[in-house]
Design a protein around this motif. Structure first.
Motif, mmCIF file in Angstrom:
data_model
loop_
_atom_site.group_PDB
_atom_site.id
_atom_site.type_symbol
_atom_site.label_atom_id
_atom_site.label_comp_id
_atom_site.label_asym_id
_atom_site.label_seq_id
_atom_site.Cartn_x
_atom_site.Cartn_y
_atom_site.Cartn_z
ATOM 1 N N SER A 222 29.527 -86.199 -46.185
ATOM 2 C CA SER A 222 28.761 -85.086 -46.767
ATOM 3 C C SER A 222 29.383 -83.737 -46.423
ATOM 4 O O SER A 222 29.552 -82.870 -47.279
ATOM 5 N N SER A 243 26.689 -87.673 -55.696
ATOM 6 C CA SER A 243 26.304 -87.027 -54.451
ATOM 7 C C SER A 243 24.792 -86.940 -54.328
ATOM 8 O O SER A 243 24.078 -86.963 -55.322
ATOM 9 N N SER A 245 23.373 -84.269 -53.262
ATOM 10 C CA SER A 245 22.993 -82.891 -53.596
ATOM 11 C C SER A 245 23.216 -82.601 -55.075
ATOM 12 O O SER A 245 23.998 -83.278 -55.740
ATOM 13 N N VAL A 256 23.533 -87.123 -59.573
ATOM 14 C CA VAL A 256 22.763 -86.908 -58.351
ATOM 15 C C VAL A 256 22.133 -88.238 -57.926
ATOM 16 O O VAL A 256 21.383 -88.849 -58.686
ATOM 17 N N LYS A 259 17.658 -90.444 -52.855
ATOM 18 C CA LYS A 259 17.738 -90.428 -51.389
ATOM 19 C C LYS A 259 17.156 -91.672 -50.748
ATOM 20 O O LYS A 259 17.335 -91.916 -49.557
ATOM 21 N N GLU A 286 29.784 -89.389 -52.220
ATOM 22 C CA GLU A 286 29.311 -88.986 -50.890
ATOM 23 C C GLU A 286 28.873 -90.234 -50.123
ATOM 24 O O GLU A 286 28.158 -91.085 -50.647
#
Ligand code: TXA
Ligand code: MG
Length: 311
Positions: A222, A243, A245, A256, A259, A286
């Motif tokens: 990251s 990623s 973010s 994106v 999470k 990531e």
């Protein structure tokens, strides 16, 4: 169609499978040819009921029975000693067999109606990304597959956890969304993981490079993502990103990632497929957290990022 020895693709909760009658040598030949898979790599036989286990496995140790009863239908494959009559054509020449009851209504319906084992690897060409929609399968197999049963997008999104209970040392051969802790608790057994010796069964998922898009993939911490992007920009490299973010730069194809691991897994192959279509020189991904719940995902990312000659 299965009874005629033809190939039928069907949805499971993990990924789409490419199915063939497991006791039909011609059907198996067709299956290996369509996938472009070396014949020494075994395939999983899909069943609809635990009652079918004795037809395929020579013995079902108590730990295996506990796992089957608790987790099937579900994203778990058990490796057991094969029954004597089972052809080594499905076991890659080994004396063990991979068995699983998938948790998807369309798969279970098909398996019940066929009422015999269906050999089904993931419905992708050898070494490529597994399909999570019927369209993915149709794109990859234009002529070789008789029919694709459309059951919508797969819920789990990465392949089943594989547990080997065929030998003296129980082993987790492929991490997935059923976690080691859960497996330990239910089976009451401890497991080796990643221990490789002469008795380790052969697993294509065990090849360094597997589950790979055509575009090279690079994993990045990251903290290093921004620096890496700046560096690639200065060399004029067309890059795209997966990623946690939001996009930091316009003009870069950017996915994106969710999470939570369940959503991340469900969308992983779709994200990689979409990025693969962007005609970039590199997919930057990531790194995901280092914990049990992310292990199956980290494993697929690591293999996607491993260079191979097949690109
Ligand atoms: O979620 C899944 O497991 C999906 C869906 C369609 O069920 N199937 C899947 O199949 O991922 P495939 O062929 O892509 O991967 C099956 C894995 C391979 O890595 C294979 O080597 C391993 O299972 N396997 C099958 N039989 C085995 C055996 N007897 N010993 C060791 N590994 C085995
Ligand atoms: Mg596969």
């Amino acid at each position: 169609m299965l009874a005629k020895g033809l190939l039928v693709s069907f949805p499971t909760e993990t990924v789409y499978g490419l199915g063939a009658a497991a006791d039909n040598p011609e059907a198996l030949q067709r299956l290996y040819a369509a996938k472009g898979r070396p014949t020494q790599h075994p395939v999983i036989v899909h069943l609809h009921s635990i009652d079918q286990l004795p037809l395929w496995a020579a013995e079902v140790p108590p730990a295996a029975m506990r796992l089957a009863e608790a987790l099937w239908p579900g994203p778990l494959t058990l490796i057991l000693k094969k029954a004597a009559h089972v052809s080594t054509a499905i076991t890659g020449g080994q004396d063990t067999i991979g068995l699983r009851i998938p948790n998807h209504p369309v798969a279970l319906d098909l398996l019940k109606k066929f009422n015999s084992g269906v050999a089904a690897p993931s419905a992708n060409k050898f070494g490529r990304l597994s399909p999570t929609t019927a369209e993915d399968v149709a794109h990859e197999f234009a002529d070789e597959v008789e029919i694709v049963l459309d059951g919508g997008p797969c819920e789990v999104g990465i392949e089943s956890t594989i547990v080997d209970l065929s030998g003296a040392t129980p082993r987790i051969l492929r991490p997935g969304m059923i976690l080691p802790e859960q497996i330990r608790a239910i089976s009451g057994t401890t497991y080796g993981y990643g221990i490789e010796d002469a008795t380790t069964p052969r697993v294509p998922g065990g090849l360094a490079s597997h589950y790979a898009p055509r575009t090279p993939v690079e994993l990045v911490e990251s903290m290093q993502l921004m620096e890496k992007l700046t560096q690639l920009k200065s060399t004029g490299t067309a890059v795209c990103v997966l990623s946690f973010s939001a996009a930091v730069e316009s003009g870069i194809p950017w996915a994106v990632a969710a999470k939570d691991p369940a959503t991340y897994a469900r969308t992983l192959y779709k994200n990689l497929r979409n990025l693969d279509r962007q005609n970039c020189a590199l997919i930057l991904v990531e790194q995901v957290p280092e914990s049990d719940e992310w292990e199956g995902i980290a494993d697929r990312l690591k293999r996607a990022a491993c260079p191979s000659d097949g690109r």
